[in-house]
Motif scaffolding. Structure first.
Motif, short mmCIF file in Angstrom:
data_model
loop_
_atom_site.label_atom_id
_atom_site.label_comp_id
_atom_site.label_asym_id
_atom_site.label_seq_id
_atom_site.Cartn_x
_atom_site.Cartn_y
_atom_site.Cartn_z
N PHE A 59 0.84 -1.20 0.00
CA PHE A 59 0.00 0.00 0.00
C PHE A 59 0.87 1.25 0.00
CE2 PHE A 59 -2.20 3.34 2.45
CZ PHE A 59 -3.37 3.48 1.70
N GLU A 60 1.88 1.27 0.86
CA GLU A 60 2.76 2.44 0.95
C GLU A 60 3.64 2.55 -0.29
OE1 GLU A 60 3.97 5.88 2.91
OE2 GLU A 60 2.42 4.44 3.53
N TYR A 61 4.13 1.43 -0.79
CA TYR A 61 4.94 1.43 -2.02
C TYR A 61 4.14 2.04 -3.18
CZ TYR A 61 6.88 -0.65 -6.32
OH TYR A 61 7.37 -0.86 -7.59
N ALA A 62 2.89 1.66 -3.31
CA ALA A 62 2.07 2.10 -4.44
C ALA A 62 1.54 3.52 -4.26
CB ALA A 62 0.91 1.14 -4.64
N ASN A 63 1.37 3.96 -3.01
CA ASN A 63 0.64 5.21 -2.76
C ASN A 63 1.38 6.22 -1.90
OD1 ASN A 63 -1.80 4.28 -4.08
ND2 ASN A 63 -2.11 2.94 -2.31
N GLY A 64 2.58 5.88 -1.42
CA GLY A 64 3.26 6.72 -0.44
C GLY A 64 3.51 8.14 -0.87
N GLY A 65 3.88 8.35 -2.13
CA GLY A 65 4.13 9.71 -2.61
C GLY A 65 2.88 10.56 -2.56
N TRP A 66 1.79 9.98 -2.99
CA TRP A 66 0.51 10.71 -2.96
C TRP A 66 0.11 11.02 -1.52
CZ3 TRP A 66 -4.29 10.34 -0.85
CH2 TRP A 66 -5.29 11.13 -1.40
N LEU A 67 0.25 10.05 -0.64
CA LEU A 67 -0.14 10.24 0.76
C LEU A 67 0.66 11.36 1.41
CD1 LEU A 67 -0.46 6.49 1.78
CD2 LEU A 67 -2.34 8.12 1.54
N LYS A 68 1.93 11.49 1.06
CA LYS A 68 2.76 12.54 1.64
C LYS A 68 2.30 13.92 1.20
CE LYS A 68 7.12 9.97 2.29
NZ LYS A 68 6.69 8.63 1.88
N ARG A 69 1.75 14.00 -0.01
CA ARG A 69 1.36 15.31 -0.56
C ARG A 69 -0.10 15.67 -0.27
NH1 ARG A 69 3.53 12.91 -5.08
NH2 ARG A 69 1.47 12.94 -6.10
#
Length: 691
Positions: A59-69
């Motif tokens: 989940f974090e690998y696929a979405n981590g960049g978006w979640l940070k922003r």
């Protein structure tokens, strides 16, 4: 009341994406590009966190960049792919409503545009709403003042229900009989509480206490706003809360109610009346416009026995306070701003939402919930193409054939049960986009200057429509969602899967996306809804929707053994501090996610793209399939919302909906080279395989 529809998401939004089918499957209907838009990145590495190993936290690998922003917006309790698509649809509805409300006053009375436009305009007329304060509910409050005895209390419960003021104390509806699905029957169910779940009353942890205090504060505020002194309002809050606490103790848990046999309790009216001597159903049912029924279904009989005793033992003066509270609570969001603010303060304490949803968004939802198949016609006309519907029909058939093949290959199921499973699969009804026959809402009169009057008129129409079904043939063409809804569902009593137009958009459905994106998106959603027909609840209904056992005892035990493994897997997931996912409450949705993703992957594996092994945007086809699945569930939420969902939502939090199913699929391990030592790694013999 028993829940009849099993959703892909609850209180959230969905979007879909599909393009090409299996090479040997039906051919897609191509849609023409309207403009030469820049190519869309269906998998954008900027939204990922490539520093995280996919085998440690997919989940974090696929979405981590978006979640940070992306923080959760102040007007939301969670934010992600579903919410973004839902917001896009809301904006479309608001645009339609703004346009139609400008001219609705000049439209013929009773026409689609007059009623839709004037209903929205009435909700946006805050000057009139503010001026009226709580005048709209004074007739109900005056009636309650005149109550003198228990019979008057019971008569008032009936009156409020029939006259658009909602359902106090217990639930009442007319629905299909689960064991005779071609007949409608009266259903009674538990009620009486205003916190989201009975456990909020029964627990003493900090979160529960905060919710309890928020409820008491709301009770005090609403009574104060209608003229009670501070002392009187505080006493009223204690009376109301104690009654709700007793009803909470009498309720069945959500986990217990997952068993449809537990909530199917059929009584002769005369026999059930003996269990509730003060609730005389032979008189109550005709007063509820249900006529003279010989039998009823009671979801929780013990709740009604407790309620009957509680009503008899409680001073009438206290019951009148509860009835006033019921009217105030139900109407608060529709009255002047002081009442609306009080209601939001309560919900904010439970959900963590920081600012109230803009009024135009609340009113668009109100119109959609009230006249959804009128507003839906405007939405479909502008935003949904026949090509999309044809495309979905073909893809559903493709996934259906794939599930059939998988059932035939099941090593744990006997031929006899397989034959019945295939019969059920082949009997699925599929609904896509919008109803074939639109509801006309005949008889609802909408006035541009009377918001609360419109709300009441709509409630009365819905009630009358519901009870009018008694004695009539079951109408299986009706929908449980409106066309703009961003969701999908399976209905076991009709054995149908339903996909409203609102969900048929990216990240699930896009004509220009490649197979991997579409199968990982809408393909998995279709498979999810199909699997609901065979999850721990749906499997108990047969091909024609009847609650009837079609399994051999040995096969049923094998299924339960595998389902227990899923329960254990999800029970281990920690959400917040001491809160874990409730594997039993979420079992049906978890089984549907696991089955749906497996079905979609097998169908995808037959496509030209999957067989080619060619990279796109730096990712192999199988990687794109699983990344598409992961980005569908991209989401963040407030801690308060997360805690509430654990108690009330049959869906697991999004990170576990992403991660748990893939750990049971060999193809995911191969696609991302997941090996022993990676945090999500499961040995091959530990990987759960059901459908």
């Amino acid at each position: 009341m028993k829940l009849k529809l099993y959703f892909i998401v609850l209180a959230a939004a969905l979007g879909m994406s599909v393009n090409v089918f299996a090479a040997d499957g039906p051919k897609p209907v191509k849609a023409k590009r309207k403009t030469a838009a820049p190519p869309k990145k269906f998998i954008d590495p900027a939204n990922m966190d490539l520093a995280v190993k996919p085998g440690d936290d997919f989940f974090e690998y696929a979405n981590g960049g978006w979640l940070k922003r992306n923080a959760v917006p102040a007007k939301e309790t969670r934010w992600g792919s579903f919410n973004i698509l839902r917001q896009e649809n809301i904006d479309k509805l608001i645009g339609l409503l703004n346009e139609v409300s400008k001219t609705s006053a000049s439209q013929p009375k009773g026409s689609l545009k007059q009623r839709v436009g004037d209903l929205y305009a009435s909700g946006m007329d805050t000057l009139t709403i503010e001026k009226r304060g709580y005048d709209p509910i004074k007739p109900f409050l005056n009636r309650i003042d005149k109550i003198r005895n228990l019979d008057d209390v019971i008569n008032e419960l009936v009156y409020e229900r029939v006259n658009g003021a909602g359902s106090a104390v217990f639930g009442f509806s007319v629905d299909q009989d689960d064991k005779y699905v071609n007949r409608y029957i009266v259903n009674l169910g538990q009620g009486g509480i205003n916190l989201p779940d009975r456990d909020y009353y029964l627990k003493s942890d900090a979160r529960s206490k905060k919710a309890q205090e928020a409820l008491k504060k709301l009770i005090v505020t609403l009574f104060t706003l209608t003229g009670s002194s501070a002392d009187e309002a505080a006493k009223n809050a204690d009376i109301v809360y104690n009654l709700e606490y007793t009803w909470a103790k009498a309720q069945l848990s959500r986990v217990a109610m997952r068993d449809p046999h537990v909530t199917y309790n059929k009584f002769l009216v005369a026999d059930f009346e003996k269990q509730t001597p003060h609730l005389k159903w032979s008189k109550i049912l005709p007063a509820l416009k249900a006529g003279s029924q010989d039998s009823i279904i009671v979801a929780q009989p013990s709740f009604f026995r407790t309620t009957d005793s509680l009503l008899a033992a409680t001073p009438v003066a206290n019951l009148k306070i509860y009835l006033r509270w019921h009217i105030l609570r139900g109407a608060a969001v529709s009255l002047s701003s002081d009442f609306v603010k009080a209601g939001f303060a309560f919900s904010s304490a439970l959900s963590g939402q920081k600012v109230q949803t803009p009024r135009k968004e609340r009113m668009s939802a109100f119109v959609d919930n009230s006249l959804g198949e009128l507003l839906g016609q405007l939405f479909v006309e502008k935003y949904f193409t026949p090509a999309a519907k044809q495309y979905m029909v073909a893809l559903v058939n493709n996934l259906k054939a794939t599930l059939g093949d998988r059932i035939k290959r099941l090593e744990w199921m006997s031929p006899a049960t397989k034959d019945r499973a295939l019969k059920k699969l082949n009997a699925f009804t599929v609904k896509i986009g919008y109803p074939d026959n639109w509801e006309k809402y005949d008889g609802i009169v909408i006035n541009r200057d009377d918001y609360y009057g419109n709300l009441t008129a709509i409630n009365i129409w819905k009630y009358n429509f519901n009870v009018s079904r008694l004695g009539k043939p079951v109408d299986k063409t009706r929908w449980g969602m409106t066309p703009p809804t961003v969701n999908a569902y399976y209905n076991p009593t009709n054995n149908e899967i339903v996909f409203p137009a609102g969900i048929l958009q990216f990240p699930f459905f896009d004509f220009n996306a490649d197979d991997a994106i579409n199968y990982g998106g809408i393909g998995a959603v279709i498979g999810h809804e199909m699997t609901h027909g065979f999850d721990d609840q749906g499997r108990q209904y047969d091909a024609d929707g009847t609650l009837r056992d079609w399994w051999t005892a040995e096969d049923a035990n094998k299924f339960k053994s595998r389902a227990d493994q899923v329960v254990a897997q999800y029970n281990a997931f920690k959400v917040l501090d001491s809160l874990h996912v409730n594997g039993k409450l979420t079992l049906g949705e978890n089984l549907a996610d696991l089955g749906g993703l497996n079905i979609a992957y097998e169908a995808f594996s037959k496509t030209k793209q999957a067989r080619s092994g060619n990279k796109a945007d730096g990712f192999m086809p199988d990687q794109r399939f699983f990344l598409s699945w992961a980005q569908v569930w991209r989401s963040a939420q407030t801690p308060e919302a997360a805690a509430q969902r654990i108690l009330t939502d049959p869906h697991s939090p999004e990170q576990f909906r992403t991660n748990a199913p893939v750990t049971n699929m060999d193809a995911w391990y191969k696609a991302f080279d997941v090996k022993p030592g990676d945090k999500m790694y499961k040995k091959p013999e530990e990987r759960i395989k059901i459908w």
